[in-house]
Scaffold this motif. Structure first.
Motif, PDB file in Angstrom:
ATOM      1  N   LYS A   1       8.655   8.271  14.955  1.00  0.00           N
ATOM      2  CA  LYS A   1       8.142   8.320  16.321  1.00  0.00           C
ATOM      3  C   LYS A   1       6.659   8.676  16.398  1.00  0.00           C
ATOM      4  N   ASN A   2       6.180   9.521  15.527  1.00  0.00           N
ATOM      5  CA  ASN A   2       4.765   9.907  15.547  1.00  0.00           C
ATOM      6  C   ASN A   2       3.935   9.135  14.532  1.00  0.00           C
ATOM      7  N   LEU A   3       4.556   8.138  13.903  1.00  0.00           N
ATOM      8  CA  LEU A   3       3.876   7.375  12.867  1.00  0.00           C
ATOM      9  C   LEU A   3       3.463   5.987  13.341  1.00  0.00           C
ATOM     10  N   VAL A   4       4.358   5.296  14.027  1.00  0.00           N
ATOM     11  CA  VAL A   4       4.122   3.918  14.452  1.00  0.00           C
ATOM     12  C   VAL A   4       3.850   3.875  15.952  1.00  0.00           C
TER      13      VAL A   4
ATOM     14  N   THR B   1       1.413  11.209   5.939  1.00  0.00           N
ATOM     15  CA  THR B   1       0.687   9.985   6.259  1.00  0.00           C
ATOM     16  C   THR B   1       0.207  10.053   7.703  1.00  0.00           C
ATOM     17  N   PRO B   2      -1.077   9.798   7.965  1.00  0.00           N
ATOM     18  CA  PRO B   2      -1.565   9.824   9.349  1.00  0.00           C
ATOM     19  C   PRO B   2      -0.912   8.721  10.181  1.00  0.00           C
TER      20      PRO B   2
ATOM     21  N   LEU C   1       0.856  -1.187   0.000  1.00  0.00           N
ATOM     22  CA  LEU C   1       0.000   0.000   0.000  1.00  0.00           C
ATOM     23  C   LEU C   1       0.892   1.236   0.000  1.00  0.00           C
ATOM     24  N   MET C   2       0.763   2.068  -1.027  1.00  0.00           N
ATOM     25  CA  MET C   2       1.474   3.339  -1.092  1.00  0.00           C
ATOM     26  C   MET C   2       0.624   4.372  -0.362  1.00  0.00           C
ATOM     27  N   ALA C   3       0.839   4.495   0.936  1.00  0.00           N
ATOM     28  CA  ALA C   3       0.002   5.346   1.783  1.00  0.00           C
ATOM     29  C   ALA C   3       0.525   6.780   1.807  1.00  0.00           C
ATOM     30  N   LEU C   4       0.550   7.367   0.642  1.00  0.00           N
ATOM     31  CA  LEU C   4       0.951   8.759   0.501  1.00  0.00           C
ATOM     32  C   LEU C   4       0.187   9.355  -0.668  1.00  0.00           C
ATOM     33  N   THR C   5      -0.041  10.650  -0.605  1.00  0.00           N
ATOM     34  CA  THR C   5      -0.829  11.305  -1.644  1.00  0.00           C
ATOM     35  C   THR C   5      -0.105  11.252  -2.978  1.00  0.00           C
ATOM     36  N   ALA C   6      -0.854  11.479  -4.050  1.00  0.00           N
ATOM     37  CA  ALA C   6      -0.261  11.466  -5.386  1.00  0.00           C
ATOM     38  C   ALA C   6       0.824  12.531  -5.520  1.00  0.00           C
ATOM     39  N   SER C   7       0.602  13.693  -4.932  1.00  0.00           N
ATOM     40  CA  SER C   7       1.601  14.763  -5.030  1.00  0.00           C
ATOM     41  C   SER C   7       2.859  14.413  -4.241  1.00  0.00           C
TER      42      SER C   7
ATOM     43  N   LEU D   1      -6.010  11.502   1.934  1.00  0.00           N
ATOM     44  CA  LEU D   1      -5.353  10.555   2.823  1.00  0.00           C
ATOM     45  C   LEU D   1      -5.652  10.921   4.268  1.00  0.00           C
ATOM     46  N   ASP D   2      -6.571  10.184   4.886  1.00  0.00           N
ATOM     47  CA  ASP D   2      -6.916  10.410   6.284  1.00  0.00           C
ATOM     48  C   ASP D   2      -7.015   9.059   6.984  1.00  0.00           C
ATOM     49  N   GLN D   3      -7.351   9.096   8.257  1.00  0.00           N
ATOM     50  CA  GLN D   3      -7.421   7.865   9.046  1.00  0.00           C
ATOM     51  C   GLN D   3      -8.450   6.893   8.483  1.00  0.00           C
ATOM     52  N   ALA D   4      -9.558   7.404   8.033  1.00  0.00           N
ATOM     53  CA  ALA D   4     -10.618   6.528   7.516  1.00  0.00           C
ATOM     54  C   ALA D   4     -10.138   5.772   6.284  1.00  0.00           C
ATOM     55  N   LEU D   5      -9.515   6.476   5.346  1.00  0.00           N
ATOM     56  CA  LEU D   5      -9.017   5.824   4.137  1.00  0.00           C
ATOM     57  C   LEU D   5      -7.894   4.846   4.474  1.00  0.00           C
TER      58      LEU D   5
END
Length: 330
Positions: free
Chosen positions: A87-90, A61-62, A5-11, A40-44
């Motif tokens: 640190k703020n991601l995982v 990335t949230p 999963l590429m969990a980053l926006t297209a830009s 790209l939010d928590q729901a998606l």
């Protein structure tokens, strides 16, 4: 085929992933990319994470949900972060369930180049010469630049950014002193540096700060220590503003006793006093030490090369994040 999963926006994907790497991803993985219109939010993120083997993240990335990470939760067992700190991601409770890779070592090279550029710029007094010529001046005896060769460079914190800077300094024939309570004598020898105390390192004619933001580093370089830096010294802070008494440092540059390059500030954007605007001893940049066109576009490939090696051969390359060392890293 490994699901990614590429969990980053297209830009953001266009920013940190070059076309060749995009082609590699699509041929090597069962990859899922976000469309231009998707937010790209928590729901998606929760919707797309289930069933993935690897998730690739970056700035924007949230935070990843702990209940969807790890094989036991039916989610990714590998996080590949095409950015710096995780640190703020995982979530902390997920660290023992997944393997994490970060592009921080690749960003460190960009920071090392920034530090070398800033140091040479200040040593040769290029901003002053630029201003001098713009206002009709030419050669002058009122000021003159210096050379780097033969100086003693002090490094605070033997982090990955410091090590990149140390490597870039080698051709200049400088002596390098490092203060880092976690640096062993063997590691110092391998780096080719002298391990010294905090009081000793501020005696160097150049001081570059490379520490993470931790309780131990907050307020590390005090006004008293700054006052001990030799006259004509140069200070570079590209790491964390909280580690340095920035106000005291700026005051020392205003007197002409020191020069400084600042890329980080107590508040960002910084609130700069009027007196700073005409201060030729200060080189100010907007938190871009690790930001370059080439560096950014290399980030996805940097982490994915290690991820592929890990998946195929169980090897942990330079981008692998050791959970045991997170408390002392950026």
């Amino acid at each position: 085929m490994t699901r990614l999963l590429m969990a980053l926006t297209a830009s953001r994907a266009a920013d940190v992933c070059d076309p060749e790497t995009r082609s590699m991803i699509n041929s090597r993985f069962d990859a899922q990319w976000l469309d231009d219109h998707e937010q790209l939010d928590q729901a998606l993120l929760r919707e797309r994470l289930a069933g993935q083997d690897v998730v690739l993240t970056s700035w924007g990335t949230p935070p990843l949900p702990a209940d969807l990470l790890g094989a036991g939760n039916g989610g990714p067992t590998v996080v590949a972060h095409a950015a710096g700190t995780i640190k703020n991601l995982v979530p902390a409770e997920s660290l023992d369930k997944i393997s994490i890779f970060s592009a921080a070592p690749r960003i460190a090279w960009s920071v090392g180049e920034y530090c070398l550029t800033a140091l040479l710029t200040l040593l040769r007094r290029l901003p002053e010469y630029d201003d001098w010529v713009r206002h009709g001046g030419w050669k002058t005896d009122s000021f003159r630049g210096r050379e780097l060769r033969g100086l003693t460079v002090g490094i605070v914190g033997a982090s990955s950014t410091a090590r990149a800077f140390i490597e870039l300094l080698r051709p200049f024939g400088v002596e390098i002193w490092v203060y880092d309570p976690y640096l062993s004598a063997e590691q110092a020898a391998q780096l080719g540096v002298r391990s010294v105390s905090l009081e000793q390192v501020v005696g160097c004619s150049v001081l570059s700060v490379h520490v993470p933001a931790t309780p131990a580093t907050e307020g590390l370089i005090t006004a008293d220590l700054i006052s001990r830096i030799p006259d004509g010294g140069i200070v570079i802070n590209s790491s964390r503003a909280a580690a340095v008494d920035t106000a005291a440092l700026i005051n020392e540059t205003a007197t002409g006793r020191l020069q400084a390059a600042l890329d980080v500030y107590p508040s960002e954007p910084p609130e700069l006093p009027e007196s700073v605007l005409g201060n030729g001893n200060l080189l100010l940049t907007p938190h871009i030490a690790g930001d370059s066109v080439d560096g950014h576009r290399a980030l996805v490939r940097y982490v994915l090369d290690d991820v592929i090696d890990f998946l195929e051969h169980d090897r942990r390359g330079p981008s692998w994040v050791d959970p045991a060392k997170l408390s002392i890293t950026a």
